[in-house]
Scaffold this motif. Structure first.
Motif, short mmCIF file in Angstrom:
data_model
loop_
_atom_site.label_atom_id
_atom_site.label_comp_id
_atom_site.label_asym_id
_atom_site.label_seq_id
_atom_site.Cartn_x
_atom_site.Cartn_y
_atom_site.Cartn_z
N ASP A 124 -8.49 -24.11 -7.60
CA ASP A 124 -7.22 -24.69 -8.64
C ASP A 124 -7.57 -26.47 -8.37
O ASP A 124 -6.54 -26.97 -9.07
CB ASP A 124 -5.94 -24.47 -8.20
CG ASP A 124 -5.63 -23.05 -8.84
OD1 ASP A 124 -6.22 -22.71 -9.89
OD2 ASP A 124 -4.60 -22.54 -8.51
N SER B 146 -1.84 -27.97 -10.89
CA SER B 146 -0.48 -28.39 -11.12
C SER B 146 -0.18 -29.45 -11.93
O SER B 146 0.65 -29.53 -12.64
CB SER B 146 0.16 -28.49 -9.66
OG SER B 146 -0.48 -29.83 -9.04
N TRP C 163 -1.46 -29.68 -14.72
CA TRP C 163 -1.35 -29.30 -16.18
C TRP C 163 0.28 -28.80 -16.30
O TRP C 163 0.86 -29.17 -17.37
CB TRP C 163 -2.02 -28.17 -16.30
CG TRP C 163 -3.73 -28.40 -16.79
CD1 TRP C 163 -4.80 -28.37 -15.99
CD2 TRP C 163 -4.17 -29.10 -17.89
NE1 TRP C 163 -5.71 -28.82 -16.71
CE2 TRP C 163 -5.58 -29.06 -17.97
CE3 TRP C 163 -3.40 -29.35 -19.11
CZ2 TRP C 163 -5.99 -29.74 -18.72
CZ3 TRP C 163 -4.13 -29.63 -20.08
CH2 TRP C 163 -5.45 -29.85 -20.33
N HIS C 164 0.54 -27.97 -15.40
CA HIS C 164 2.00 -27.45 -15.26
C HIS C 164 3.01 -28.66 -15.42
O HIS C 164 4.03 -28.64 -16.25
CB HIS C 164 2.18 -26.66 -14.22
CG HIS C 164 1.30 -25.64 -14.05
ND1 HIS C 164 0.73 -24.73 -15.18
CD2 HIS C 164 0.51 -25.10 -12.96
CE1 HIS C 164 0.03 -24.15 -14.51
NE2 HIS C 164 -0.11 -24.19 -13.31
N ARG C 165 2.72 -29.98 -14.89
CA ARG C 165 3.57 -30.72 -14.86
C ARG C 165 3.77 -31.67 -16.18
O ARG C 165 4.86 -32.14 -16.57
CB ARG C 165 3.53 -31.89 -13.66
CG ARG C 165 4.26 -33.10 -13.64
CD ARG C 165 4.19 -33.92 -12.16
NE ARG C 165 2.85 -34.33 -12.37
CZ ARG C 165 2.38 -35.58 -12.78
NH1 ARG C 165 3.38 -36.23 -13.39
NH2 ARG C 165 1.28 -36.00 -12.57
N SER D 51 2.68 -30.28 -19.28
CA SER D 51 2.72 -29.46 -20.39
C SER D 51 4.36 -29.24 -20.97
O SER D 51 5.41 -29.16 -20.11
CB SER D 51 2.27 -28.30 -20.20
OG SER D 51 0.72 -28.18 -19.78
N PRO E 45 7.17 -26.97 -21.68
CA PRO E 45 7.65 -25.76 -21.29
C PRO E 45 7.39 -24.60 -22.15
O PRO E 45 7.01 -23.61 -21.80
CB PRO E 45 9.13 -25.81 -20.82
CG PRO E 45 9.30 -27.39 -20.29
CD PRO E 45 8.35 -28.10 -21.41
N LYS F 127 3.83 -23.25 -22.59
CA LYS F 127 3.04 -22.69 -21.54
C LYS F 127 2.94 -20.96 -21.68
O LYS F 127 1.72 -20.76 -21.48
CB LYS F 127 3.90 -22.81 -20.44
CG LYS F 127 3.96 -24.11 -19.89
CD LYS F 127 4.51 -24.35 -18.49
CE LYS F 127 4.91 -26.01 -18.09
NZ LYS F 127 5.59 -25.92 -16.74
N LYS G 88 -0.98 -19.49 -21.83
CA LYS G 88 -1.26 -18.41 -20.87
C LYS G 88 -2.09 -17.16 -21.69
O LYS G 88 -2.97 -16.56 -21.00
CB LYS G 88 -0.02 -18.00 -20.02
CG LYS G 88 0.34 -18.72 -18.94
CD LYS G 88 1.57 -18.09 -18.38
CE LYS G 88 1.94 -18.93 -16.88
NZ LYS G 88 3.14 -18.37 -16.20
#
Length: 595
Positions: free
Chosen positions: A325, A349, A351-353, A355, A357, A360, A364
């Motif tokens: 990752d 992580s 990316w997740h922070r 993006s 919500p 997402k 996926k």
């Protein structure tokens, strides 16, 4: 230079090199009778031909043959022995060089384990041919068993060649030139430290040769391994040559007895053979490490070039290791989201922070389609949070470039483009296509699509209020179009304030408006129409006076009045016309104020 002159020069060079390194081997190595156990001369000639090319093979071997005969005569050998040994050495050199020239698809220096393997095959083939010719000569001349003569020749020559050929073919002329211009230890402290540690390990191994509890050649495994992992192929081949030379010299000097009861010459040969078995893994390891390093640097250079190209095209680069990752983000990627190079953690992580919500889940799904092979590439538009807190639109594209044997993705590479400007243009164009430019409410085209969508999706019943402003024309005639436009804007705002969030207000043109009403069990369309008339009839304040308008409204319902926009509109328009005709008299706009 003519061919004849070139032939003579190459022959002379081959003869001179053979003589120098032949005497070098004889002087530095103990002899079994009169047989040198260190014979680097053939290896040097093999390297010479490999470096100069196929045209040098015949003249080089000719020079070697003549020099060899003269050496044997100087040593007191009979003509038959001299010619036999010279023929064997020449055949060995020619065979090894021919194999190298025939098989090699490379030019020196040695750079890969495959190339090192070809060198090993070439040297082995040459030593075998030389042993088949020269072994019987040794056996006849010095009273040996035939097997002993062949084995002695093969062992001596293959060991000696492996001490010379890889080391010389690993030399990179360009690096040597650069090194001489600026010695590497003067500019690379790490290399100097690694080289110093290798030298120290070599010295310790040499001093430990006298220890009775330690096998002699095994003491040199550690410095060879260190050089293969830290310094590279050239350093390792040079170390291997030095080790071979030291072991041979030390054992010939009688300082070490490898196996009790063996003659010095046999002991040296056995030590050399074991040393080769220890050296070869280190050489192949060094070649593999150097080749991997070279491929890594090529890949890194290509990635830098790609990153520069993408930066020029305003695109960021990302490289995702799906096993760990870890993610590489290029400098341009950082700048797109407002960060300095290296400021973002190199992990998924990040990316997740960044993006949004609600994006997402879509990301996926698209990613899963690509991982499952249903999409050739991954591509998605999404929103990322800029460092200054705003959301920006980006186009994210990528592709899996490495899979494991079971089809699991291992590495994915992609690009990121800032499409915020394009998105703002699209929003503006969408607004222009759907919104009335003057009043800010929807236009006729949007209303038609909204009605059609309701019919397609079965969202019935619903109602349409068709609204016409009363006494609007005199406003334009009396106060001008600017005031008329202001009246239309006020009317649109009042309509928008009255309806619910899922109702649609549209301006159809001129002073004609429409409201699309969702059904409401508590409020009838007639009630809504009465409220609209009441609200639109309220005074509109100008600078020093007020205007009072009215409104006429025709109501149509779906599906009772039709199943298309045209049908519903015509029904509402007909009722609006009936209302207007029933109104016998229209009053002019009433004025109040001081004017």
């Amino acid at each position: 230079m003519t061919r004849a002159v070139s032939f003579l020069v190459t022959s002379a060079a081959g003869g001179l090199l053979f003589t120098l390194f032949g005497w070098f081997g004889i002087v530095l190595s103990r002899e079994v009778g009169v047989v040198a156990v260190l014979w680097p001369a053939n290896g040097v000639l093999i390297v010479m031909v490999a470096m100069l090319g196929a045209r040098s093979l015949l003249p080089a071997v000719t020079g070697q043959f003549l020099a060899n005969i003269l050496m044997q005569f100087a040593y007191g050998d009979a003509p038959t022995i001299a010619f036999g040994l010279a023929a064997a050495n020449a055949a060995e050199t020619a065979t090894a060089a021919f194999v190298l020239l025939r098989w090699r698809e490379w030019t020196p220096p040695i750079a890969t384990p495959a190339q090192l393997g070809i060198v090993l095959v070439a040297v082995t083939a040459g030593a075998a041919i030389g042993a088949l010719i020269g072994g019987p000569v040794l056996a006849t001349a010095f009273g040996m068993e035939l097997y002993t003569g062949v084995a002695t020749w093969f062992a001596t020559d293959i060991i000696s060649a492996l001490m010379v050929v890889p080391a010389l073919l690993a030399i990179d002329g360009r690096k040597v030139t650069a090194f001489l211009a600026a010695p590497r230890w003067a500019i690379d402290r790490k290399f100097a430290v690694d080289l110093g540690i290798g030298g120290a390990l070599l010295l310790l191994a040499y001093l430990n040769m006298d220890a009775p509890i330690t096998p002699v050649v095994e003491t040199f495994a550690l410095p060879l391994l260190w050089m293969s992992l830290r310094v590279g192929l050239l350093g390792t081949t040079a170390m291997a040559s030095i080790v071979g030379l030291l072991v041979t010299m030390r054992m010939n000097a009688g300082g070490v007895e490898l196996v009790p009861g063996l003659s010095a010459g046999t002991g040296v040969q056995q030590a050399q053979m074991v040393l080769v078995l220890i050296t070869l893994p280190s050489l192949f390891a060094a070649a593999a490490v150097e080749n991997a390093s070279r491929l890594y640097h090529r890949l890194a250079a290509k990635e830098r070039q790609l990153a520069l190209a993408l930066d020029g095209a305003n695109e960021g680069l990302w490289d995702w290791n799906l096993d760990t990752d870890e993610v590489f983000f290029s400098d341009r990627f950082h700048s797109i989201v407002g960060y300095a190079p290296g400021e973002l953690p190199g992990h998924v992580s990040t990316w997740h922070r960044l993006s949004l919500p609600e994006d997402k889940e879509k990301i996926k799904l698209v990613m899963a389609e690509h991982f499952g092979g249903r999409l050739p590439t991954y591509q998605a538009e999404q929103r990322l949070r800029h460092k200054d807190g705003r959301w920006i639109w980006v186009l994210d594209r990528g592709k899996v470039v490495d899979w494991d044997a079971s089809g699991r993705p291992l590495r994915m590479v992609g690009t990121l483009s800032d499409i915020s400007y394009r998105k703002s243009l699209e929003a503006e164009l969408t607004e222009r296509a759907n919104v009335d430019a003057l009043t800010g409410v929807f236009n006729r085209a949007y209303l038609e699509r909204a009605v059609a969508e309701r019919f397609e999706r079965g969202l019935v019943p619903f109602h349409m209020l068709l609204i016409d402003l009363d006494n609007f024309k005199p406003v334009n005639d009396t106060f001008g179009h600017a005031t008329g436009d202001g009246v239309l804007v006020t009317a649109a705002r009042r309509l928008r304030d009255m309806v619910r969030g899922n109702d649609v207000v549209a301006r159809l043109g001129g002073d004609e408006f429409a409201v699309l009403l969702e059904p409401d069990a508590q409020v009838s369309p007639m009630t809504v129409a009465s409220r609209v008339i009441q609200r639109l009839s309220q005074p509109i304040a100008l600078e020093d006076e007020e205007l009072r308008l009215g409104a006429s409204i025709g109501i149509a319902s779906a599906p009772a009045d039709g199943s298309s926009f045209t049908a519903i509109y015509r029904a509402a328009d007909a009722r609006l016309y009936d209302i207007k005709r029933a109104t016998a008299e229209r009053k002019s706009p009433e004025r109040s104020g001081t004017r």
